[in-house]
Design a protein around this motif. Structure first.
Motif, PDB file in Angstrom:
ATOM      1  N   UNK A  87      -4.486  10.365  10.456  1.00 55.58           N
ATOM      2  CA  UNK A  87      -4.172  11.046  11.714  1.00 55.58           C
ATOM      3  C   UNK A  87      -4.204  10.053  12.870  1.00 55.58           C
ATOM      4  N   UNK A  88      -3.222  10.168  13.758  1.00 57.84           N
ATOM      5  CA  UNK A  88      -3.122   9.280  14.907  1.00 57.84           C
ATOM      6  C   UNK A  88      -4.135   9.687  15.971  1.00 57.84           C
ATOM      7  N   UNK A  89      -4.876   8.749  16.525  1.00 58.46           N
ATOM      8  CA  UNK A  89      -5.880   9.130  17.544  1.00 58.46           C
ATOM      9  C   UNK A  89      -5.259   9.751  18.795  1.00 58.46           C
ATOM     10  N   UNK A  90      -4.093   9.255  19.218  1.00 55.86           N
ATOM     11  CA  UNK A  90      -3.479   9.763  20.432  1.00 55.86           C
ATOM     12  C   UNK A  90      -2.648  11.014  20.174  1.00 55.86           C
ATOM     13  N   UNK A  91      -2.334  11.291  18.890  1.00 57.80           N
ATOM     14  CA  UNK A  91      -1.550  12.487  18.535  1.00 57.80           C
ATOM     15  C   UNK A  91      -2.209  13.128  17.327  1.00 57.80           C
ATOM     16  N   UNK A  92      -3.164  14.052  17.512  1.00 56.13           N
ATOM     17  CA  UNK A  92      -3.931  14.605  16.381  1.00 56.13           C
ATOM     18  C   UNK A  92      -3.064  15.325  15.359  1.00 56.13           C
ATOM     19  N   UNK A  93      -1.903  15.794  15.727  1.00 61.75           N
ATOM     20  CA  UNK A  93      -1.074  16.533  14.779  1.00 61.75           C
ATOM     21  C   UNK A  93      -0.047  15.662  14.081  1.00 61.75           C
ATOM     22  N   UNK A  94      -0.110  14.352  14.260  1.00 61.36           N
ATOM     23  CA  UNK A  94       0.851  13.448  13.651  1.00 61.36           C
ATOM     24  C   UNK A  94       0.122  12.368  12.835  1.00 61.36           C
ATOM     25  N   UNK A  95       0.865  11.800  11.912  1.00 59.30           N
ATOM     26  CA  UNK A  95       0.335  10.706  11.086  1.00 59.30           C
ATOM     27  C   UNK A  95       1.425   9.633  10.960  1.00 59.30           C
ATOM     28  N   UNK A  96       1.012   8.376  10.773  1.00 53.37           N
ATOM     29  CA  UNK A  96       1.949   7.276  10.516  1.00 53.37           C
ATOM     30  C   UNK A  96       2.127   7.169   9.005  1.00 53.37           C
ATOM     31  N   UNK A  97       3.298   7.568   8.498  1.00 52.27           N
ATOM     32  CA  UNK A  97       3.448   7.600   7.041  1.00 52.27           C
ATOM     33  C   UNK A  97       3.611   6.197   6.447  1.00 52.27           C
ATOM     34  N   UNK A  98       3.866   5.200   7.293  1.00 51.91           N
ATOM     35  CA  UNK A  98       3.845   3.827   6.764  1.00 51.91           C
ATOM     36  C   UNK A  98       2.438   3.453   6.285  1.00 51.91           C
ATOM     37  N   UNK A  99       1.425   3.929   7.007  1.00 56.38           N
ATOM     38  CA  UNK A  99       0.046   3.681   6.566  1.00 56.38           C
ATOM     39  C   UNK A  99      -0.251   4.443   5.272  1.00 56.38           C
ATOM     40  N   UNK A 100       0.340   5.601   5.140  1.00 51.50           N
ATOM     41  CA  UNK A 100       0.162   6.378   3.907  1.00 51.50           C
ATOM     42  C   UNK A 100       0.717   5.606   2.703  1.00 51.50           C
ATOM     43  N   UNK A 101       1.918   5.039   2.833  1.00 55.96           N
ATOM     44  CA  UNK A 101       2.498   4.270   1.735  1.00 55.96           C
ATOM     45  C   UNK A 101       1.787   2.935   1.539  1.00 55.96           C
ATOM     46  N   UNK A 102       1.241   2.413   2.625  1.00 55.08           N
ATOM     47  CA  UNK A 102       0.462   1.195   2.493  1.00 55.08           C
ATOM     48  C   UNK A 102      -0.782   1.438   1.632  1.00 55.08           C
ATOM     49  N   UNK A 103      -1.347   2.639   1.750  1.00 53.76           N
ATOM     50  CA  UNK A 103      -2.493   2.986   0.902  1.00 53.76           C
ATOM     51  C   UNK A 103      -2.086   3.207  -0.547  1.00 53.76           C
ATOM     52  N   UNK A 104      -0.834   3.644  -0.757  1.00 57.95           N
ATOM     53  CA  UNK A 104      -0.363   3.833  -2.136  1.00 57.95           C
ATOM     54  C   UNK A 104      -0.017   2.523  -2.824  1.00 57.95           C
ATOM     55  N   UNK A 105       0.333   1.506  -2.057  1.00 63.13           N
ATOM     56  CA  UNK A 105       0.684   0.223  -2.653  1.00 63.13           C
ATOM     57  C   UNK A 105      -0.556  -0.489  -3.170  1.00 63.13           C
ATOM     58  N   UNK A 106      -0.308  -1.379  -4.121  1.00 65.98           N
ATOM     59  CA  UNK A 106      -1.362  -2.243  -4.637  1.00 65.98           C
ATOM     60  C   UNK A 106      -1.033  -3.681  -4.274  1.00 65.98           C
ATOM     61  N   UNK A 107      -1.984  -4.358  -3.701  1.00 62.71           N
ATOM     62  CA  UNK A 107      -1.752  -5.728  -3.299  1.00 62.71           C
ATOM     63  C   UNK A 107      -1.570  -6.601  -4.541  1.00 62.71           C
ATOM     64  N   UNK A 108      -0.429  -7.261  -4.711  1.00 63.22           N
ATOM     65  CA  UNK A 108      -0.193  -8.054  -5.927  1.00 63.22           C
ATOM     66  C   UNK A 108      -1.081  -9.288  -5.972  1.00 63.22           C
ATOM     67  N   UNK A 109      -1.363  -9.719  -7.153  1.00 55.73           N
ATOM     68  CA  UNK A 109      -2.177 -10.920  -7.335  1.00 55.73           C
ATOM     69  C   UNK A 109      -1.339 -12.164  -7.042  1.00 55.73           C
ATOM     70  N   UNK A 110      -2.003 -13.307  -7.052  1.00 60.17           N
ATOM     71  CA  UNK A 110      -1.292 -14.563  -6.782  1.00 60.17           C
ATOM     72  C   UNK A 110      -0.248 -14.844  -7.852  1.00 60.17           C
ATOM     73  N   UNK A 111      -0.550 -14.472  -9.084  1.00 56.12           N
ATOM     74  CA  UNK A 111       0.410 -14.690 -10.160  1.00 56.12           C
ATOM     75  C   UNK A 111       1.653 -13.825  -9.974  1.00 56.12           C
ATOM     76  N   UNK A 112       1.461 -12.579  -9.548  1.00 56.06           N
ATOM     77  CA  UNK A 112       2.610 -11.709  -9.307  1.00 56.06           C
ATOM     78  C   UNK A 112       3.413 -12.189  -8.091  1.00 56.06           C
ATOM     79  N   UNK A 113       2.718 -12.657  -7.064  1.00 56.67           N
ATOM     80  CA  UNK A 113       3.430 -13.156  -5.889  1.00 56.67           C
ATOM     81  C   UNK A 113       4.306 -14.352  -6.255  1.00 56.67           C
TER      82      UNK A 113
END
Length: 865
Positions: free
Chosen positions: A204-230
């Motif tokens: 939830x956005x602090x300045x807009x309680x009824x909205x969310x940044x869905x880029x942050x939502x997908x960022x939470x769904x992603x997995x940070x790749x390892x150095x080998x994958x990079x």
């Protein structure tokens, strides 16, 4: 800590969810407390001591303000309303008991009781899932999306993009709830509205309680790749971005995607078209999600977009090895220019340091100054694929059978898309793994001979067929006999044998190198079993777990490439598969179906009785010093009268095989032995000579001739003993005396007939060996005498048993044979029929095994068996 307020949320009336969040806050606070606790102190003691520090009146309880001050170091970021809610849970009539709070907060009694009561109130229905933590809900959604593959996660991103037509990258709660509810509807991953509300609260956005940044939502769904994958992602983009601009056309990306090498396509679980379509659709969907609906349309894909795509789908691959292997194959990363693979070009450079042309005469120049080699030759010389593969075959043969099977596996492993075809780079990689090197011209000739035409690829089975070579009729014939010897029918394509019978019939102890003591039977058997099973696994043979004649031939085509000599190949198969060279009674007996093999020790069924079973010694049937009666001619004892002193005379008593004094058959150092003892001594002497080969026969004959002073074919006793001592043939003095007395002649019996001794040492040839010698005599001389020069010229030391069994070097064997032929030839330099037979009778004594003698009389002189 969770920076949320229970009282300010729009669903504060849901007591169960509020209790769930409160439990989570208590766990966070307790974890912070545990970080400051000494190892010798418990949580309960630490909390009680901290609370008592603020109990100035020592009343045993605290009010809410003192509780807040005491818990301030551990509740940073937690709203004041939530701290008061924790106080209200444990307080009694507005005050907090210190001891009770410390015990219950550390043990979690109130939290556990609250969860159980909420679960009982909710019942076993699906509403019980609404009370899981938002992090757990998010993890459950992530697991489901990654299990479904790249289409699931990119499909969810496309749904969020379509719900945001203005591309403002934020979304109202109701829109967010609608998108996720529709996406997870009718899926195994059911998400309730209450769970969606808790997840929404995380973003939830602090300045807009009824909205969310869905880029942050997908960022939470992603997995940070390892150095080998990079590194793999970076390598794939570098292969696409040849100009190093950071931008690649999406059409080039899709065309460069090699779906045929995808592991799922190679395994046969998916089609190449399906994999390519999935990649193209998911890549386009992800790029459209990142750019939004109002972005400028372009077909160029930036490095950041390419990397973010693989970050999004990285969770679909469980291990780094699986992810990197997939990218390596679909983007052909293992086909990048490699100096170790392409170094063969350097082999074709002109020779450096070659001396210049010099004047050979007054008006002539030297013509051939460059050395001829596979890398340096004339321009007009054409490279032939047969010569190139023959050199490669010899190189592999020096490494052995296991290396030959490894070469087959390397070339099939290089075929990622399992279409039995290799392109140039896959072919070079397989050659590098196998230790093979071909120049460019040689490589072109191989592709012309084994290629598929215009595709620029090479057929793996055709190349391996050319590399191993065809089985000639002689080798194929012995392979057919070997398959028939183990119970198969080479003429019937449906005839199969079991692997157990294959193992049981393989006589490793009869292998020529095992007989010579150069290898162990266990090593030979293990090599056969390992290579046969490995080759069957690679080429896909042995259907239904049974071995057909085609599988048998395929194995021996590979094995044949490691054996250059046809004779040695024939000898190995005849011995290990127990295939007789000739048919004593018919064709079926030649395959070992009627007669037992002398190479296989027959198991003893009837065991003789143990000599320790009886307490008394076995009865003695010979004459004895304690016998009271003599034996008659028929073996029966006759009663005699009174014994006289004549029983001690020198005349024989009871036969020649008894002592004249003790009348016992146990005789010590008796030189008057019969023909059986002479045969045993001659056998020992023959074996000692055979260990030295034909030079041993040359040495003993030359010594006999040297000590024959009278030139009458005899030697004196002292000369015989001196000769035995100088040659070191291992006969004792008693054994020498046995031979001398048996073969001495003349009235004085002072000289031994060494001509008769040599005849007895040579022995008589068996019918099979005599027939082989007669056939060789006819082939070399046409029925007349064979000259020594013809015998030496026709002799091929490489096909002789000594060289095939690695006893001697071909040059040594050839020199020895020439010297022996010159020695035993007649004064005129030829061999008549009798002398020829005597010569090979000595060779027969050297080669006791019939297979070796057969090779000496056939293959060693260029004759077919």
């Amino acid at each position: 800590a969770l920076p949320i307020s229970l009282s300010s949320s729009p669903w504060c009336g849901l007591a169960a969810m509020a209790a769930q969040v409160l439990n989570h806050l208590e766990e966070v606070i307790l974890s912070k407390i545990q970080q400051r606790i000494h190892s010798r102190t418990t949580e309960e003691s630490f909390i009680a001591k901290a609370l008592k520090h603020h109990d100035l009146t020592n009343a045993g309880w605290l009010d809410v303000e003192k509780f807040k001050r005491c818990m301030a170091p551990y509740t940073a970021g937690v709203p004041d309303q939530d701290v008061q809610a924790i106080f209200a849970r444990y307080s009694q009539e507005g005050v907090l008991p210190i001891r009770q709070f410390a015990a219950e907060f550390a043990s979690g009694v109130r939290r556990t009781a609250q969860i159980e009561s909420n679960g009982a109130a909710a019942g076993p229905g699906p509403s019980a899932e609404a009370y899981e933590a938002p992090e757990d809900t998010l993890a459950r959604m992530k697991d489901y999306l990654y299990d479904q593959g790249p289409r699931a996660i990119t499909g969810l991103a496309a749904a969020f993009r379509d719900a945001d037509p203005q591309n403002v990258r934020v979304m109202h709660f109701e829109t967010y709830q609608m998108v996720l509810s529709e996406f997870f509807q009718d899926t195994p991953c059911q998400v309730l509205d209450e769970q969606l509300e808790l997840v929404f609260e995380l973003f939830r956005q602090p300045h807009a309680p009824d909205h969310m940044a869905y880029d942050e939502f997908f960022l939470a769904l992603k997995e940070e790749p390892s150095a080998q994958r990079r590194a793999s992602i970076r390598g794939a983009f570098r292969r696409l971005d040849k100009a190093s601009e950071g931008l690649v056309d999406i059409g080039i990306i899709i065309r460069s995607f090699n779906a045929n090498r995808h592991p799922q396509v190679s395994a046969g679980t998916r089609q190449a078209e399906e994999v390519l379509e999935e990649f193209a659709d998911t890549l386009k969907d992800h790029i459209a999600y990142r750019r939004g609906q109002r972005s400028y349309p372009t077909n160029l894909v930036a490095w950041e977009e390419f990397e973010d795509y693989y970050k999004l789908i990285s969770g679909c691959y469980l291990t780094d090895e699986e992810f990197c292997s997939t990218l390596e194959k679909v983007w052909d990363l293992n086909k990048l220019p490699d100096a170790s693979v392409d170094a063969r070009v350097a082999l074709a450079r002109p020779a450096a340091g070659t001396p210049a042309k010099s004047r050979a005469g007054l008006h002539h120049w030297q013509t051939n100054t460059l050395t001829k080699s596979p890398t340096h030759h004339k321009v007009e010389v054409c490279t032939k694929s047969d010569d190139v593969l023959l050199r490669a075959r010899a190189q592999i043969a020096r490494k052995g059978l296991r290396a030959a099977v490894e070469v087959v596996q390397n070339f099939y492993d290089a075929d990622d898309d399992v279409d039995d075809e290799l392109d140039v780079y896959e072919f070079r990689q397989a050659c590098q793994r196998s230790g093979l090197a071909f120049r460019d011209a040689e490589e072109v000739s191989i592709f012309e001979a084994c290629g598929t035409g215009t595709s620029g690829k090479i057929r793996v089975p055709v190349f391996l067929k050319h590399l191993h070579g065809e089985l000639n009729p002689q080798r194929r014939s012995v392979v057919e006999k070997a398959f028939a010897a183990i119970g198969g029918n080479p003429q019937d394509p449906t005839s199969v044998v079991s692997p157990s019978s294959l193992k049981d019939n393989f006589a490793a102890q009869a292998h020529p190198l095992v007989v010579q003591g150069q290898l162990e039977p266990g090593f030979v058997l293990a090599e056969f079993l390992d290579t046969f099973s490995q080759l069957a696994h690679v080429v896909g043979g042995c259907e239904n777990g049974m071995v057909s004649f085609a599988d048998f031939v395929t194995y021996y085509e590979v094995m044949s490439s490691t054996v250059e000599n046809d004779t040695l190949f024939d000898l190995i198969l005849q011995r290990v598969w127990d295939v007789p060279a000739q048919a004593p009674g018919g064709p079926r007996e030649a395959w070992g179906e009627s007669l037992p093999s002398p190479r296989r020790p027959a198991p003893s069924v009837d065991h003789p009785p143990s000599p320790m079973a009886e307490r008394r010694p076995p009865p003695h049937s010979g004459p004895s010093a304690y016998a009271t009666s003599a034996r008659s001619a028929n073996g029966q004892q006759e009663l005699q009268g009174q014994e006289s002193h004549k029983r001690f005379g020198r005349s024989s008593y009871g036969g020649a095989a008894c002592s004249p004094i003790t009348k016992s058959s146990i005789v010590f150092n008796d030189t008057g032995l019969g023909g059986a003892a002479l045969g045993a001594v001659l056998d020992r002497l023959r074996s000692s000579i055979a260990l030295r080969g034909m030079r041993g026969w040359q040495a003993i004959v030359s010594r006999f001739q040297h000590y024959d002073y009278r030139r009458n074919g005899t030697v004196m006793r002292l000369d015989w003993q001196r000769m035995m001592k100088s040659l070191g043939l291992g006969l004792s003095a008693e054994e020498q005396e046995v031979v001398f007395k048996a073969l001495c002649r003349g009235a004085a019996r002072a000289a031994m007939d060494y001509v008769e001794c040599l005849r007895l040492l040579r022995g008589d040839l068996t019918e099979e060996r005599a027939a082989a010698v007669q056939q060789l005599f006819q082939a070399l001389g046409g029925g007349s005498a064979v000259s020594a020069e013809a015998l030496k010229q026709r002799f091929d030391a490489r096909n002789s048993p000594q060289c095939l069994l690695k006893r001697k070097d071909p040059r040594q064997a050839d020199q020895e044979f020439c010297d022996v032929v010159d020695f035993f030839a007649s004064p005129g330099g030829d061999f008549d029929a009798e002398r020829f037979e005597d010569f090979f009778a000595m060779a027969s004594a050297v080669h006791e095994d019939y297979d070796e003698f057969r090779l000496l009389t056939s293959s060693a002189f260029g004759l077919q068996d």
